[in-house]
Design an enzyme around this catalytic site. Structure first.
Site, PDB file in Angstrom:
ATOM      1  N   THR A 170       0.852  -3.831   0.624  1.00 11.59           N
ATOM      2  CA  THR A 170       0.417  -4.145  -0.738  1.00 11.59           C
ATOM      3  C   THR A 170       1.597  -3.903  -1.667  1.00 11.59           C
ATOM      4  O   THR A 170       2.532  -3.177  -1.337  1.00 11.59           O
ATOM      5  CB  THR A 170      -0.788  -3.288  -1.205  1.00 11.59           C
ATOM      6  OG1 THR A 170      -0.383  -1.934  -1.316  1.00 11.59           O
ATOM      7  CG2 THR A 170      -1.964  -3.434  -0.258  1.00 11.59           C
ATOM      8  N   THR A 208       4.515   4.734  -0.797  1.00  7.53           N
ATOM      9  CA  THR A 208       4.495   3.290  -1.027  1.00  7.53           C
ATOM     10  C   THR A 208       3.293   2.923  -1.896  1.00  7.53           C
ATOM     11  O   THR A 208       2.379   3.706  -2.103  1.00  7.53           O
ATOM     12  CB  THR A 208       4.460   2.500   0.301  1.00  7.53           C
ATOM     13  OG1 THR A 208       3.355   2.954   1.080  1.00  7.53           O
ATOM     14  CG2 THR A 208       5.751   2.674   1.075  1.00  7.53           C
ATOM     15  N   HIS A 209       3.316   1.719  -2.391  1.00  5.16           N
ATOM     16  CA  HIS A 209       2.311   1.267  -3.361  1.00  5.16           C
ATOM     17  C   HIS A 209       0.878   1.530  -2.926  1.00  5.16           C
ATOM     18  O   HIS A 209       0.104   2.156  -3.649  1.00  5.16           O
ATOM     19  CB  HIS A 209       2.495  -0.228  -3.656  1.00  5.16           C
ATOM     20  CG  HIS A 209       1.418  -0.759  -4.543  1.00  5.16           C
ATOM     21  ND1 HIS A 209       0.273  -1.347  -4.041  1.00  5.16           N
ATOM     22  CD2 HIS A 209       1.283  -0.722  -5.878  1.00  5.16           C
ATOM     23  CE1 HIS A 209      -0.504  -1.676  -5.050  1.00  5.16           C
ATOM     24  NE2 HIS A 209       0.090  -1.310  -6.175  1.00  5.16           N
ATOM     25  N   GLY A 210       0.494   1.036  -1.762  1.00  5.43           N
ATOM     26  CA  GLY A 210      -0.889   1.179  -1.310  1.00  5.43           C
ATOM     27  C   GLY A 210      -1.324   2.629  -1.216  1.00  5.43           C
ATOM     28  O   GLY A 210      -2.447   2.985  -1.596  1.00  5.43           O
TER      29      GLY A 210
END
Length: 160
Positions: free
Chosen positions: A87, A110-112
């Site tokens: 994501t 990380t983003h997710g």
């Protein structure tokens, strides 16, 4: 500079074939700047048939897996578990619908992982081949505390 009045169909064909070939490749999960591929052995016990990844947002949830390879193909309902290659910020609008998250790449920051923690959604990232091993519509259990994905039922599994 060579000027042409006609397109070079041979060059176009070669580039299209290279593009198709490259699209079938799977990059390694980790690689050094020198090109060395880093692999790690599992140091924990994983139940038979389960998938392992990095636990990044605690909790356990069961629900319908929605395998989404591209954001523009997302068709999610409230309570679904998103299974995706990755994501990025463009995917953020989907998170209020999610009960859980599984991605093939990612780590703690990380983003997710970050957004899942913000929403209190159990999440496991870095699950090798998750989008191929988990079928759209299957019932799965996401254990975001231990990094384990269990396929509960294949009922309702369709194609992505």
């Amino acid at each position: 500079m060579l000027q042409r009045s006609q397109p070079d169909h041979d060059l176009i064909s070669r580039r299209q074939e290279k593009f198709r070939h490259d699209g079938r490749l799977t990059p390694p999960r980790a690689m050094t700047s020198e090109g060395e591929i880093i692999t790690a052995k599992q140091g924990r016990r994983v139940p038979a048939g389960a998938l392992a990844g990095s636990p990044v947002s605690i909790g356990i949830v069961e629900g319908r897996a929605r395998v989404v390879l591209r954001l523009d193909n997302a068709n999610l309902e409230k309570g679904d578990i998103l299974v995706a290659p990755y994501t990025d910020p463009a995917w953020t609008s989907l998170f209020p619908l999610l009960a859980g998250l599984v991605t093939e790449v990612g780590g703690l920051m990380t983003h997710g992982a970050v957004v899942a923690r913000e929403y209190g959604i159990p999440a496991v990232v870095g699950v090798d081949d998750a989008t191929r091993k988990i079928k759209d519509g299957q019932t799965i259990r996401v254990d975001g505390t231990h990094g384990i994905i269990t396929i509960i039922s294949t009922a309702g599994a369709g194609t992505t």
